[in-house]
Design a protein around this motif. Structure first.
Motif, mmCIF file in Angstrom:
data_model
loop_
_atom_site.group_PDB
_atom_site.id
_atom_site.type_symbol
_atom_site.label_atom_id
_atom_site.label_comp_id
_atom_site.label_asym_id
_atom_site.label_seq_id
_atom_site.Cartn_x
_atom_site.Cartn_y
_atom_site.Cartn_z
ATOM 1 N N GLU A 73 4.276 -0.071 8.044
ATOM 2 C CA GLU A 73 5.436 0.721 8.456
ATOM 3 C C GLU A 73 6.198 1.265 7.256
ATOM 4 O O GLU A 73 6.706 2.386 7.291
ATOM 5 C CB GLU A 73 6.376 -0.118 9.320
ATOM 6 N N ASN A 74 6.264 0.474 6.179
ATOM 7 C CA ASN A 74 7.004 0.870 4.978
ATOM 8 C C ASN A 74 6.173 1.711 4.009
ATOM 9 O O ASN A 74 6.687 2.155 2.989
ATOM 10 C CB ASN A 74 7.543 -0.369 4.251
ATOM 11 N N GLY A 75 4.884 1.877 4.306
ATOM 12 C CA GLY A 75 4.027 2.684 3.456
ATOM 13 C C GLY A 75 3.554 2.001 2.193
ATOM 14 O O GLY A 75 3.113 2.666 1.256
ATOM 15 N N ASN A 76 3.629 0.664 2.152
ATOM 16 C CA ASN A 76 3.183 -0.033 0.944
ATOM 17 C C ASN A 76 2.094 -1.074 1.223
ATOM 18 O O ASN A 76 1.921 -2.014 0.469
ATOM 19 C CB ASN A 76 4.371 -0.668 0.202
ATOM 20 N N PHE A 77 1.336 -0.863 2.299
ATOM 21 C CA PHE A 77 0.213 -1.739 2.626
ATOM 22 C C PHE A 77 -0.934 -1.425 1.674
ATOM 23 O O PHE A 77 -1.283 -0.268 1.460
ATOM 24 C CB PHE A 77 -0.213 -1.528 4.083
#
Length: 93
Positions: A73-77
């Motif tokens: 969701e935060n774009g840092n996976f």
């Protein structure tokens, strides 16, 4: 210690066939990323990826999947990306 006493207290050898859950971190990561790949292929259709999510949930600790969901969701996976990452282009030639 005599051999007869040692045999009495011996331990069972490791049996991967019957006890495969000894270290499942790799498989957990793999199954979670397969779920994300499914989302990518189905344009985010979670119902189409229900089985893939179920497999990931069956092998992964809930804390891990919750963390990875938040990271997505935060774009840092760090695993498979659902959406293409927007590249920053410098137009300086």
């Amino acid at each position: 210690m005599s051999a007869s006493i040692r045999n009495l207290f011996s331990t069972t050898p490791h049996d991967k066939k019957h006890f495969p859950a000894t270290n499942q971190a790799h498989y957990c990561w793999q199954k979670y990323n397969e779920f994300v790949l499914c989302l990518k292929k189905t344009e985010g259709d979670e119902s189409a990826c229900f089985d893939a999510r179920k497999l990931a949930n069956s092998i992964c600790p809930e804390e891990w999947t919750n963390t990875w969901d938040e990271q997505r969701e935060n774009g840092n996976f760090l695993g498979v990306q659902e959406k293409p990452v927007e590249a920053h282009h410098d137009d300086h030639h």
